[in-house]
Write a protein that holds these residues in place. Structure first.
Motif, PDB file in Angstrom:
ATOM      1  N   MET A   1       0.861  -1.167   0.000  1.00  0.00           N
ATOM      2  CA  MET A   1       0.000   0.000   0.000  1.00  0.00           C
ATOM      3  C   MET A   1       0.908   1.231   0.000  1.00  0.00           C
ATOM      4  O   MET A   1       1.903   1.282   0.690  1.00  0.00           O
ATOM      5  CB  MET A   1      -0.887  -0.020   1.245  1.00  0.00           C
ATOM      6  N   ASN A   2       0.499   2.224  -0.743  1.00  0.00           N
ATOM      7  CA  ASN A   2       1.295   3.454  -0.806  1.00  0.00           C
ATOM      8  C   ASN A   2       0.456   4.652  -0.362  1.00  0.00           C
ATOM      9  O   ASN A   2      -0.725   4.525  -0.052  1.00  0.00           O
ATOM     10  CB  ASN A   2       1.852   3.660  -2.217  1.00  0.00           C
ATOM     11  N   ALA A   3       1.083   5.822  -0.344  1.00  0.00           N
ATOM     12  CA  ALA A   3       0.411   7.032   0.141  1.00  0.00           C
ATOM     13  C   ALA A   3      -0.816   7.378  -0.698  1.00  0.00           C
ATOM     14  O   ALA A   3      -1.820   7.852  -0.168  1.00  0.00           O
ATOM     15  CB  ALA A   3       1.384   8.200   0.174  1.00  0.00           C
TER      16      ALA A   3
END
Length: 70
Positions: A1-3
């Motif tokens: 998961m990323n920003a």
């Protein structure tokens, strides 16, 4: 998961994800609390003994958080 994925999540999705992370972390017995945590716990216990704070059941706390975020 990323920003970017986090930015696109609703508040309810973020809280549910955090709860899943905490549930997973609770499975690990050798997680150390940070040094500052002891001071926070001592302050809260002092406030509780002085009648300034009352403990809350975890299920009640989750409901209160959910009510504030709806």
């Amino acid at each position: 998961m990323n920003a970017v994925a986090l930015t696109n999540m609703s508040l309810e999705e973020k809280l549910a994800t955090m709860e899943q992370i905490w549930d997973d972390l609770c499975q690990h017995q050798n997680v150390q609390s940070p040094d500052w945590h002891q001071g926070v716990l001592q302050t809260r216990e002092k406030n509780r003994l002085a009648g300034q704070e009352q403990p809350m059941d975890w299920q009640e706390a989750k409901k209160a958080i959910q009510n504030r975020t709806q």
